[in-house]
Scaffold this motif. Structure first.
Motif: not given
Length: 82
Positions: A9-19, A21-27
């Motif tokens: 599911h190559a289209a989900l790679v940018p979504v997974a990276i963004l997710l 990054a967001l989790v790391c930023a919040v933590l």
């Protein structure tokens, strides 16, 4: 398993990276005032990285780099022009 899913599911790679990054930023924001917790989490995060890097394999470096006795299925066909 995660890698295979992302390859399928190559289209989900940018979504997974963004997710991630967001989790790391919040933590990072939540724990910004607690240095000991941040260093502990950093150490815990490095454990699987070092474990995967240091696990010995039964293959030689030549087999891993496919220098000798490389199976035909691992050799990609190069496209020809003309």
């Amino acid at each position: 398993m995660i890698t295979n899913f992302l390859l399928d599911h190559a289209a989900l790679v940018p979504v997974a990276i963004l997710l991630v990054a967001l989790v790391c930023a919040v933590l990072g924001h939540l724990f910004s005032g607690r240095r000991r917790v941040v260093w502990t989490l950093t150490g815990v995060a490095l454990v699987p990285v070092f474990a995967l890097m240091l696990v010995p394999t039964r293959h030689t470096i030549d087999e891993i780099l496919c220098r000798r006795s490389c199976p035909r299925s691992a050799v990609r066909a190069t496209p020809t022009t003309g």
